[in-house]
Design a protein around this motif. Structure first.
Motif, PDB file in Angstrom:
ATOM      1  N   LEU A  27       0.806  -1.212   0.000  1.00 58.88           N
ATOM      2  CA  LEU A  27       0.000   0.000   0.000  1.00 58.88           C
ATOM      3  C   LEU A  27       0.842   1.266   0.000  1.00 58.88           C
ATOM      4  O   LEU A  27       2.003   1.271   0.399  1.00 58.88           O
ATOM      5  CB  LEU A  27      -0.918  -0.002   1.224  1.00 58.88           C
ATOM      6  N   ASP A  28       0.217   2.363  -0.439  1.00 57.96           N
ATOM      7  CA  ASP A  28       0.738   3.701  -0.212  1.00 57.96           C
ATOM      8  C   ASP A  28      -0.426   4.550   0.280  1.00 57.96           C
ATOM      9  O   ASP A  28      -1.558   4.071   0.397  1.00 57.96           O
ATOM     10  CB  ASP A  28       1.399   4.292  -1.469  1.00 57.96           C
ATOM     11  N   ASP A  29      -0.161   5.816   0.575  1.00 58.30           N
ATOM     12  CA  ASP A  29      -1.222   6.637   1.164  1.00 58.30           C
ATOM     13  C   ASP A  29      -2.427   6.778   0.240  1.00 58.30           C
ATOM     14  O   ASP A  29      -3.577   6.809   0.702  1.00 58.30           O
ATOM     15  CB  ASP A  29      -0.682   8.016   1.541  1.00 58.30           C
ATOM     16  N   ASP A  30      -2.189   6.854  -1.075  1.00 58.29           N
ATOM     17  CA  ASP A  30      -3.307   6.980  -2.006  1.00 58.29           C
ATOM     18  C   ASP A  30      -4.156   5.710  -2.025  1.00 58.29           C
ATOM     19  O   ASP A  30      -5.393   5.783  -2.020  1.00 58.29           O
ATOM     20  CB  ASP A  30      -2.797   7.281  -3.416  1.00 58.29           C
ATOM     21  N   HIS A  95      -1.488   3.513  10.019  1.00 60.36           N
ATOM     22  CA  HIS A  95      -2.171   2.225   9.927  1.00 60.36           C
ATOM     23  C   HIS A  95      -1.194   1.067  10.128  1.00 60.36           C
ATOM     24  O   HIS A  95      -1.500   0.098  10.834  1.00 60.36           O
ATOM     25  CB  HIS A  95      -2.846   2.082   8.560  1.00 60.36           C
ATOM     26  N   THR A  96      -0.038   1.155   9.486  1.00 63.00           N
ATOM     27  CA  THR A  96       0.935   0.066   9.584  1.00 63.00           C
ATOM     28  C   THR A  96       1.371  -0.144  11.024  1.00 63.00           C
ATOM     29  O   THR A  96       1.420  -1.283  11.517  1.00 63.00           O
ATOM     30  CB  THR A  96       2.154   0.350   8.695  1.00 63.00           C
ATOM     31  N   GLU A  97       1.644   0.946  11.719  1.00 68.09           N
ATOM     32  CA  GLU A  97       2.075   0.846  13.120  1.00 68.09           C
ATOM     33  C   GLU A  97       0.961   0.267  13.988  1.00 68.09           C
ATOM     34  O   GLU A  97       1.191  -0.641  14.796  1.00 68.09           O
ATOM     35  CB  GLU A  97       2.475   2.226  13.633  1.00 68.09           C
ATOM     36  N   ALA A  98      -0.267   0.759  13.792  1.00 68.28           N
ATOM     37  CA  ALA A  98      -1.375   0.333  14.642  1.00 68.28           C
ATOM     38  C   ALA A  98      -1.782  -1.109  14.360  1.00 68.28           C
ATOM     39  O   ALA A  98      -1.997  -1.897  15.296  1.00 68.28           O
ATOM     40  CB  ALA A  98      -2.571   1.264  14.433  1.00 68.28           C
ATOM     41  N   VAL A  99      -1.884  -1.466  13.088  1.00 69.14           N
ATOM     42  CA  VAL A  99      -2.309  -2.823  12.735  1.00 69.14           C
ATOM     43  C   VAL A  99      -1.245  -3.836  13.150  1.00 69.14           C
ATOM     44  O   VAL A  99      -1.558  -4.892  13.710  1.00 69.14           O
ATOM     45  CB  VAL A  99      -2.610  -2.923  11.230  1.00 69.14           C
ATOM     46  N   THR A 100       0.010  -3.530  12.883  1.00 67.49           N
ATOM     47  CA  THR A 100       1.093  -4.446  13.237  1.00 67.49           C
ATOM     48  C   THR A 100       1.125  -4.697  14.737  1.00 67.49           C
ATOM     49  O   THR A 100       1.267  -5.842  15.196  1.00 67.49           O
ATOM     50  CB  THR A 100       2.442  -3.894  12.754  1.00 67.49           C
TER      51      THR A 100
END
Length: 245
Positions: A27-30, A95-100
């Protein structure tokens, strides 16, 4: 159907968590802000939900270890919805930090269970820790597909599909029995009604249809008394909370 046990579930959870991690890297921000496979939800909504359910299951286990229970989400389903809406617009980094962190915490809590711990009671579906672990497996696997990043239902394993079909028997209307005829695999039946409907197609497509997702490997065919019929309407997804008693 394949029976998932405390001995086999942890490996399946690690596979599902690994899939989520790999998809985050695509993913990217878009693309996070782009549409998911779920109507009205962006990929950010899906990621926020994965974070939320992972944290919720970790909390179920934390309380179970103390011999206590607690509702699945703070504020119930309204609290769940508000948390998803608040987090949906986060950046990919957030998102990456929170989901991980959330997925990692839930998996670590399940990995630390002893043989007897799987039978401890939790509030989720008025069930056990094993029920919670199975729910996390379903959530990670199905919502990874909902991201629409090339990991659709066609990639679901046979054990997962068979577990999901058993879980979703509750969606069969009372008057029906579904005779499932997955291509190249043994027939199975779900539901106890007097009207039999045969559902024929790939196992992954049958599981996807029962889960309210689009079959991806071919069309399903429904027949009743040897005549082609429309695929029947399903009952709602089984509620996450037990009925009031």
């Amino acid at each position: 159907m394949t029976q998932i046990t405390p001995g086999t579930l942890p490996a399946e959870l690690h596979k599902a968590a690994g899939t989520v991690t790999r998809l985050l890297a695509k993913l990217d921000d878009d693309s996070v802000a782009g549409p998911s496979q779920l109507p009205g939800w962006t990929r950010g909504h899906v990621l926020a939900h994965i974070e939320g359910i992972s944290n919720a299951m970790a909390r179920q286990l934390e309380y179970a270890a103390r011999g206590e229970t607690i509702e699945l989400y703070d504020g119930g389903m309204d609290g769940r919805t508000k948390a998803i809406e608040l987090a949906a617009g986060h950046s990919l980094e957030e998102h990456t930090e929170a989901v991980t962190a959330a997925v990692g915490a839930a998996i670590a809590a399940l990995d630390a269970l002893g043989p007897d711990d799987w039978h401890a009671r939790i509030a989720y579906r008025d069930g056990t820790v094993l029920d919670g672990g199975l729910a996390l497996w379903r959530e990670l696997t199905i919502h990874a597909s909902d991201l629409g990043l090339g990991f659709g239902p066609e990639t679901w394993s046979r054990p997962f599909c068979e577990h999901l079909i058993g879980f979703l028997e509750a969606r069969v209307p009372d008057s029906y029995k579904f005779v499932l005829q997955p291509t190249g695999l043994p027939q199975m039946s779900i539901g106890t009604g007097s009207t039999s409907i045969a559902i024929t197609g790939m196992l992954t497509d049958i599981a996807a249809w029962l889960a309210g997702r689009e079959p991806s490997l071919g069309s399903l065919r429904a027949t009743a008394a040897a005549d082609g019929v429309e695929l029947p309407q399903l009952l709602p997804w089984p509620a996450a909370q037990p009925a009031a008693r």
